[in-house]
Design a protein around this motif. Structure first.
Motif, PDB file in Angstrom:
ATOM      1  N   GLY A 283       4.140   9.242   5.440  1.00 56.42           N
ATOM      2  CA  GLY A 283       5.245   9.851   6.173  1.00 56.42           C
ATOM      3  C   GLY A 283       5.536   9.161   7.489  1.00 56.42           C
ATOM      4  O   GLY A 283       6.654   9.246   8.013  1.00 56.42           O
ATOM      5  N   LEU A 284       4.532   8.460   8.010  1.00 60.33           N
ATOM      6  CA  LEU A 284       4.711   7.688   9.245  1.00 60.33           C
ATOM      7  C   LEU A 284       5.264   6.291   8.971  1.00 60.33           C
ATOM      8  O   LEU A 284       5.489   5.523   9.904  1.00 60.33           O
ATOM      9  N   GLY A 285       5.451   5.989   7.684  1.00 58.64           N
ATOM     10  CA  GLY A 285       5.957   4.667   7.321  1.00 58.64           C
ATOM     11  C   GLY A 285       4.872   3.663   6.977  1.00 58.64           C
ATOM     12  O   GLY A 285       5.168   2.491   6.739  1.00 58.64           O
ATOM     13  N   LEU A 286       3.626   4.114   6.956  1.00 57.43           N
ATOM     14  CA  LEU A 286       2.522   3.229   6.600  1.00 57.43           C
ATOM     15  C   LEU A 286       2.330   3.190   5.088  1.00 57.43           C
ATOM     16  O   LEU A 286       2.801   4.076   4.362  1.00 57.43           O
ATOM     17  N   LYS A 287       1.618   2.178   4.625  1.00 58.22           N
ATOM     18  CA  LYS A 287       1.281   2.071   3.212  1.00 58.22           C
ATOM     19  C   LYS A 287      -0.237   2.083   3.052  1.00 58.22           C
ATOM     20  O   LYS A 287      -0.976   1.809   3.995  1.00 58.22           O
ATOM     21  N   VAL A 288      -0.680   2.411   1.834  1.00 54.92           N
ATOM     22  CA  VAL A 288      -2.109   2.328   1.538  1.00 54.92           C
ATOM     23  C   VAL A 288      -2.357   1.052   0.740  1.00 54.92           C
ATOM     24  O   VAL A 288      -1.516   0.617  -0.049  1.00 54.92           O
ATOM     25  N   ALA A 289      -3.538   0.446   0.965  1.00 56.67           N
ATOM     26  CA  ALA A 289      -3.844  -0.833   0.332  1.00 56.67           C
ATOM     27  C   ALA A 289      -4.123  -0.688  -1.153  1.00 56.67           C
ATOM     28  O   ALA A 289      -3.816  -1.580  -1.945  1.00 56.67           O
ATOM     29  N   ILE A 290      -4.738   0.432  -1.535  1.00 56.47           N
ATOM     30  CA  ILE A 290      -5.042   0.699  -2.935  1.00 56.47           C
ATOM     31  C   ILE A 290      -4.789   2.179  -3.206  1.00 56.47           C
ATOM     32  O   ILE A 290      -4.732   2.983  -2.279  1.00 56.47           O
ATOM     33  N   PRO A 291      -4.648   2.569  -4.474  1.00 51.94           N
ATOM     34  CA  PRO A 291      -4.365   3.974  -4.790  1.00 51.94           C
ATOM     35  C   PRO A 291      -5.444   4.916  -4.254  1.00 51.94           C
ATOM     36  O   PRO A 291      -6.633   4.585  -4.250  1.00 51.94           O
ATOM     37  N   VAL A 292      -5.013   6.082  -3.810  1.00 47.64           N
ATOM     38  CA  VAL A 292      -5.948   7.112  -3.349  1.00 47.64           C
ATOM     39  C   VAL A 292      -6.217   8.034  -4.530  1.00 47.64           C
ATOM     40  O   VAL A 292      -5.368   8.842  -4.907  1.00 47.64           O
ATOM     41  N   GLU A 293      -7.397   7.897  -5.126  1.00 44.37           N
ATOM     42  CA  GLU A 293      -7.726   8.659  -6.330  1.00 44.37           C
ATOM     43  C   GLU A 293      -8.882   9.630  -6.119  1.00 44.37           C
ATOM     44  O   GLU A 293      -9.042  10.571  -6.903  1.00 44.37           O
ATOM     45  N   THR A 294      -9.668   9.412  -5.084  1.00 46.23           N
ATOM     46  CA  THR A 294     -10.777  10.333  -4.818  1.00 46.23           C
ATOM     47  C   THR A 294     -10.835  10.654  -3.324  1.00 46.23           C
ATOM     48  O   THR A 294      -9.925  11.281  -2.808  1.00 46.23           O
ATOM     49  N   SER A 295     -11.865  10.204  -2.634  1.00 45.80           N
ATOM     50  CA  SER A 295     -12.080  10.633  -1.245  1.00 45.80           C
ATOM     51  C   SER A 295     -11.870   9.537  -0.217  1.00 45.80           C
ATOM     52  O   SER A 295     -12.246   9.703   0.938  1.00 45.80           O
ATOM     53  N   MET A 296     -11.278   8.415  -0.613  1.00 51.04           N
ATOM     54  CA  MET A 296     -11.066   7.307   0.312  1.00 51.04           C
ATOM     55  C   MET A 296      -9.597   6.968   0.465  1.00 51.04           C
ATOM     56  O   MET A 296      -8.839   6.991  -0.500  1.00 51.04           O
ATOM     57  N   VAL A 297      -9.235   6.633   1.717  1.00 48.31           N
ATOM     58  CA  VAL A 297      -7.887   6.169   2.035  1.00 48.31           C
ATOM     59  C   VAL A 297      -8.032   4.848   2.780  1.00 48.31           C
ATOM     60  O   VAL A 297      -8.785   4.763   3.754  1.00 48.31           O
ATOM     61  N   PHE A 298      -7.339   3.820   2.300  1.00 45.40           N
ATOM     62  CA  PHE A 298      -7.320   2.530   2.992  1.00 45.40           C
ATOM     63  C   PHE A 298      -5.914   2.269   3.524  1.00 45.40           C
ATOM     64  O   PHE A 298      -5.001   1.980   2.750  1.00 45.40           O
ATOM     65  N   ILE A 299      -5.738   2.412   4.823  1.00 45.26           N
ATOM     66  CA  ILE A 299      -4.442   2.091   5.420  1.00 45.26           C
ATOM     67  C   ILE A 299      -4.245   0.584   5.363  1.00 45.26           C
ATOM     68  O   ILE A 299      -5.137  -0.190   5.693  1.00 45.26           O
ATOM     69  N   ASP A 300      -3.064   0.166   4.920  1.00 47.02           N
ATOM     70  CA  ASP A 300      -2.760  -1.259   4.853  1.00 47.02           C
ATOM     71  C   ASP A 300      -2.379  -1.740   6.250  1.00 47.02           C
ATOM     72  O   ASP A 300      -1.208  -1.750   6.636  1.00 47.02           O
ATOM     73  N   LEU A 301      -3.373  -2.134   7.016  1.00 47.32           N
ATOM     74  CA  LEU A 301      -3.158  -2.536   8.399  1.00 47.32           C
ATOM     75  C   LEU A 301      -2.386  -3.853   8.503  1.00 47.32           C
ATOM     76  O   LEU A 301      -1.568  -4.031   9.407  1.00 47.32           O
ATOM     77  N   LYS A 302      -2.664  -4.759   7.605  1.00 50.31           N
ATOM     78  CA  LYS A 302      -1.994  -6.058   7.645  1.00 50.31           C
ATOM     79  C   LYS A 302      -0.492  -5.888   7.437  1.00 50.31           C
ATOM     80  O   LYS A 302       0.326  -6.493   8.142  1.00 50.31           O
ATOM     81  N   GLU A 303      -0.114  -5.058   6.474  1.00 52.75           N
ATOM     82  CA  GLU A 303       1.297  -4.804   6.190  1.00 52.75           C
ATOM     83  C   GLU A 303       2.000  -4.202   7.398  1.00 52.75           C
ATOM     84  O   GLU A 303       3.158  -4.510   7.690  1.00 52.75           O
ATOM     85  N   ALA A 304       1.259  -3.323   8.124  1.00 56.14           N
ATOM     86  CA  ALA A 304       1.851  -2.631   9.264  1.00 56.14           C
ATOM     87  C   ALA A 304       1.717  -3.410  10.569  1.00 56.14           C
ATOM     88  O   ALA A 304       2.282  -3.016  11.585  1.00 56.14           O
ATOM     89  N   GLY A 305       0.961  -4.505  10.572  1.00 55.66           N
ATOM     90  CA  GLY A 305       0.748  -5.260  11.797  1.00 55.66           C
ATOM     91  C   GLY A 305      -0.125  -4.527  12.789  1.00 55.66           C
ATOM     92  O   GLY A 305       0.036  -4.660  14.006  1.00 55.66           O
TER      93      GLY A 305
END
Length: 376
Positions: A283-305
Motif C-alpha cells: 500500500g506504500l508502493g513497495l514490492k516484495v522480493a518473493i511471495p509471502v506464503e508463511t511468516s516471512m516478508v522480504f521488502i524489495d529494497l533494491k527496487e525501491a532504492g
C-alpha cells in the motif's frame, strides 16, 4: 512476583518487538515447566525416556522409522549429508540460497569433503525437477564430482515447495539412485492448515531435519529422521563431531511443549500477520522480493532504492528491532504494538526518502538483493 518470573517477562517483552528472526523467541512458562518435570537419563546410552519418546514421536509424524535429537538444524543437515555421502569425489546439489549452501560455515566441505552444486531456479523461488535434471552430474566423467545427494529446503525464504513438485523430484531421484535430504527447519509452516502434510512431505525423502528453536520457539534443538540403519549411522557421526549429549530430557521436553503449544494455531497466526504486513508495504508502493506464503516478508529494497539501515534505524526509534536484507520474520511472540511500530517506521522512511532526507547516502549496501535471483 518472583525474580525469575520478572526476568522471563522481560525477555519475552523484548522478543515481542524483534523481527530479526523466529529464533529470538524466549521459552514460555509451559516450556520451562516441562524442562523441570522431564526425565534425566543419559541420552548417549539411549536411557532418557523423554528423549526416546520424543524422537519416536517426530519420526512417526514425518513417516519415518527412527529419529535422533541433535543440537541444531545445521547439525541435523550436516550429519545427514555425512551419512549419505561415502567416498569422494562426490557433490550435493542444492538451491543457491539454501541454508546448506549459504549459512552452515562450509560444513559440507570440512565434514564430508564434498563439493556443493548451487543451483539458481529458472522459474519461481524453489527448485523444480527441470532445474535439478539440468544441473545434476550423473555421468562418470573423471573431470567432475558426481551428484550423490539432492538437498531441498522447505520452507525456503518463507516460500513453500509444492508437494507435487517434491513428488516429481523424489521419484526421479530414486530412479537415478540419488539420496534425497530435506532441510525442514520450518517444515511446520507448510502444514499449519493440514498437519498430515508433515508425513506427506517427509515420506518423499531419505532423511529430514526439523527444527524446534525457529518457528516453534523452543530454546534449542532439531530432530533428524530416517531409517533405522541411517539413524544408527547418524548417532556415530553426531558423536564424532561433539554432539553426543547426556541429560537431553530437559531439552526434548521443552521442544515437545513448544510443538504442542505453538503448532499449528499460533504458527498459523504468524502467517496472517505476515500477510497483513505485506499488504501494508504494498500500500506504500513497495514490492516484495518473493511471495509471502508463511511468516516471512522480504521488502524489495533494491527496487525501491532503500537501504536496510534506514529502516533499522527508524524502527529502533519506535522500539522495534529490524533485521537484514529487508527481511521481516514474524514469530509467535510478536505483539500488535510491534507490528504497528514497524509499519510507522517503514512509512516514515518512505516519507523521508520522498523528502530527500537520504539523498547524501548513495548506493545499496550489497545485502539488499539476497532473494533477487528468485524473482522470475
Amino acid at each position: 512476583m518472583s525474580e525469575n518470573v520478572r526476568i522471563l517477562e522481560k525477555e519475552q517483552s523484548r522478543a515481542a518487538f524483534d523481527f530479526r528472526s523466529d529464533t529470538v523467541t524466549t521459552p514460555t512458562r509451559r516450556m520451562l515447566e516441562a524442562m523441570v518435570s522431564s526425565t534425566l537419563g543419559d541420552a548417549v546410552f539411549d536411557e532418557d525416556q523423554t528423549t526416546n519418546k520424543f524422537e519416536a514421536h517426530i519420526a512417526q509424524l514425518l513417516g519415518h522409522e527412527k529419529g535422533l535429537f541433535v543440537p541444531s538444524g545445521t547439525a541435523g543437515n550436516q550429519i545427514a549429508l555425512r551419512c549419505h555421502l561415502t567416498q569422494p569425489p562426490h557433490s550435493v546439489l542444492a538451491h543457491h540460497l539454501s541454508h546448506i549452501v549459504a549459512a552452515e560455515a562450509g560444513g559440507l566441505a570440512s565434514l564430508s569433503q564434498a563439493m556443493i552444486q548451487p543451483v539458481i531456479p529458472k522459474i519461481g523461488p524453489n527448485l523444480s525437477l527441470e532445474d535439478i535434471k539440468r544441473n545434476a552430474i550423473l555421468e562418470e566423467d573423471i573431470h567432475y564430482a558426481p551428484t550423490r545427494v539432492v538437498a531441498l529446503e522447505n520452507t525456503l525464504g518463507g516460500t513453500i515447495l509444492p508437494l507435487d513438485e517434491a513428488r516429481r523430484i523424489s521419484e526421479w531421484a530414486k530412479q537415478q539412485g540419488l539420496k534425497l535430504h530435506l532441510d525442514g527447519a520450518r517444515l511446520w509452516n507448510t502444514a499449519t492448515e493440514d498437519p498430515t502434510l508433515l508425513q506427506a512431505y517427509g515420506q518423499l525423502f531419505d532423511s529430514v531435519s526439523v527444527c524446534f528453536s525457529k518457528g516453534l520457539g523452543a530454546p534449542v534443538g532439531s530432530v533428524l529422521v530416517g531409517s533405522a540403519p541411517f539413524i544408527a549411522r547418524a548417532k556415530w557421526i553426531r558423536k564424532s563431531i561433539g554432539g553426543g549429549m547426556r541429560q537431553t530430557g530437559t531439552l526434548t521436553a521443552a521442544a515437545w511443549a513448544a510443538l504442542d503449544e505453538v503448532f499449528p494455531e499460533r504458527l498459523k497466526q504468524t502467517h496472517a500477520i505476515a500477510k497483513d504486513i505485506e499488504a501494508y508495504v504494498k500500500g506504500l508502493g513497495l514490492k516484495v522480493a518473493i511471495p509471502v506464503e508463511t511468516s516471512m516478508v522480504f521488502i524489495d529494497l533494491k527496487e525501491a532504492g532503500l537501504r536496510n539501515e534506514w529502516i533499522a534505524e527508524e524502527a529502533k526509534n519506535h522500539g522495534v528491532t529490524f533485521g537484514f536484507a529487508g527481511r521481516i520474520v514474524v514469530h509467535h511472540q510478536i505483539c500488535p504494538e510491534a507490528v504497528q511500530g514497524l509499519k510507522v517506521a517503514i512509512k516514515t522512511v518512505m516519507e523521508k526518502k520522498s523528502a530527500g532526507d537520504y539523498r547524501h547516502q548513495e548506493g545499496i549496501d550489497g545485502k539488499e538483493s539476497t532473494y533477487g535471483a528468485m524473482k522470475k
